[in-house]
Scaffold this motif. Structure first.
Motif, PDB file in Angstrom:
ATOM      1  N   ALA A  75      46.742  33.077  41.230  1.00 17.84           N
ATOM      2  CA  ALA A  75      45.369  32.943  40.744  1.00 17.84           C
ATOM      3  C   ALA A  75      44.747  31.697  41.350  1.00 17.84           C
ATOM      4  O   ALA A  75      45.402  30.668  41.501  1.00 17.84           O
ATOM      5  N   ASP A 115      46.430  33.428  35.283  1.00 19.98           N
ATOM      6  CA  ASP A 115      44.972  33.314  35.272  1.00 19.98           C
ATOM      7  C   ASP A 115      44.490  32.318  34.222  1.00 19.98           C
ATOM      8  O   ASP A 115      43.513  31.592  34.431  1.00 19.98           O
ATOM      9  N   ARG A 172      37.238  38.194  36.305  1.00 16.65           N
ATOM     10  CA  ARG A 172      38.348  38.233  37.250  1.00 16.65           C
ATOM     11  C   ARG A 172      37.982  39.154  38.402  1.00 16.65           C
ATOM     12  O   ARG A 172      37.464  40.255  38.188  1.00 16.65           O
TER      13      ARG A 172
END
Length: 350
Positions: A47, A126, A324
């Motif tokens: 991420a 994340d 995202r």
């Protein structure tokens, strides 16, 4: 160097070729993967994200950004695949969070081991990414720069941003009262978090804030705008209060050289600090001491970022991921991040 015969030789990388719109970013699907040198790690990125720094870099308006073309990306979270000489070989196979300043928008990155912190087990990549650069910035401004205490009242500009949102949570966790400056479209959600929202563009902002502030003034103001906003922020402090300036968006959003407004801003801070009124001002720089006081910088980074990550893992802090996107959808992701409509951080997943 710890090696692995299955290490990748190519990866996906985003390239900022010059002064382009978001759709001008280049997706390189076959970028070469280097070998970590002394003190470096090879990380498989899980991420990365978009902060204001990359948005400024796209316009060529970030201090000390590298010459075009380059790969942006201020921080990342990923698993260590190999360690160079002198780096801790025990990190191989571990997930780390790393400050990079540039270079994180890629599937695999060579990073400095000294700028990497182990991510606690049980924390998703994340969520860790959403609080890496933003979280350590907020924590250090609140507890190292301003040194707030329970019962204090503070004002936070950019309250809906990645740094501002975390700073609010950290302040509340410490028993600090918060007044949050943001666009009116964010006020309802800010009230739901238990803070007092004010319109950052209110021409009578100082009077509005004073109605919710203690009679003696604020303990701290966190200002990312600069210019007239910084002057207003200084006027709202009580004796012993601290103005923490951590960006000058007013200048970055303009045209011309950044140096004159930045030097004027620093000069104003020096002038304010010379006044005998018990107040102080500081310009927070995440990288201060990185090159000159390496050991103390590394110690603070490890201590502060580890603590922030543990607070997220334990549910004390909420990592606010606004959206995202796959790394290859960088143009759409950057357009959304620059729309100023979000509450939180846009995370990219290679």
């Amino acid at each position: 160097m710890d090696t692995n015969t299955s290490l990748p030789t190519t990866t996906t990388r985003i390239v900022l070729p010059g002064l382009v719109e978001p759709d001008g970013l280049v997706v390189d699907l076959a970028a070469p993967v280097g070998t970590p040198a002394a003190g470096e790690l090879l990380v498989a990125v899980e991420a990365t994200g978009i902060s204001y720094a990359e948005q400024a870099m796209r316009r060529g308006r970030y201090f000390a950004q590298p010459p075009f073309p380059f790969t942006p990306g201020y921080d990342l979270v990923g698993t260590v695949l190999a360690a160079g000489t002198g780096a801790d070989g025990g990190l191989v196979g571990r997930r780390v969070a790393t400050l990079t300043k540039t270079g994180a928008w890629t599937g695999h990155a060579i990073v400095a081991a000294r700028d990497s912190v182990v991510v606690p087990d049980g924390l998703a990549a994340d969520l860790a990414e959403a609080v890496t650069v933003n979280g350590v910035t907020a924590w250090q401004m609140l507890h190292r720069a301003a040194r707030v205490e329970a019962g204090d009242t503070i004002l936070v500009f950019g309250a809906n941003g990645g740094v501002g949102g975390l700073l609010i949570q950290m302040a509340q966790h410490s028993g600090v009262h918060v007044i949050a400056a943001a666009s009116p479209r964010h006020h309802e959600s800010l009230r739901a978090r238990g803070v007092v929202p004010v319109d950052y563009a209110d021409p009578d902002l100082a009077s509005t804030v004073r109605r919710s502030a203690p009679a003696g003034g604020l303990a701290a103001v966190f200002d990312n705008v600069g210019g007239e906003t910084a002057r207003t922020s200084w006027s709202l402090l009580g004796r012993g209060g601290t103005l923490v300036s951590y960006a000058i968006i007013a200048a970055v959003s303009g045209t011309g050289s950044l140096w004159p407004p930045f030097l004027r801003h620093l000069g104003r801070i020096l002038t304010w600090n010379a006044l005998p009124n018990g107040k102080r001002a500081t310009f927070y720089d995440l990288w201060a001491g990185h090159g000159t006081r390496g050991k103390s910088y590394r110690r603070r980074l490890d201590e502060d970022l580890t603590h922030v990550l543990e607070l997220v893992r334990d549910g004390v802090l909420t990592a606010n991921v606004a959206a995202r996107f796959p790394l290859t959808d960088i143009s759409k992701a950057l357009e959304l991040a620059e729309s100023r409509t979000l509450d939180g951080k846009v995370v990219l997943v290679p």
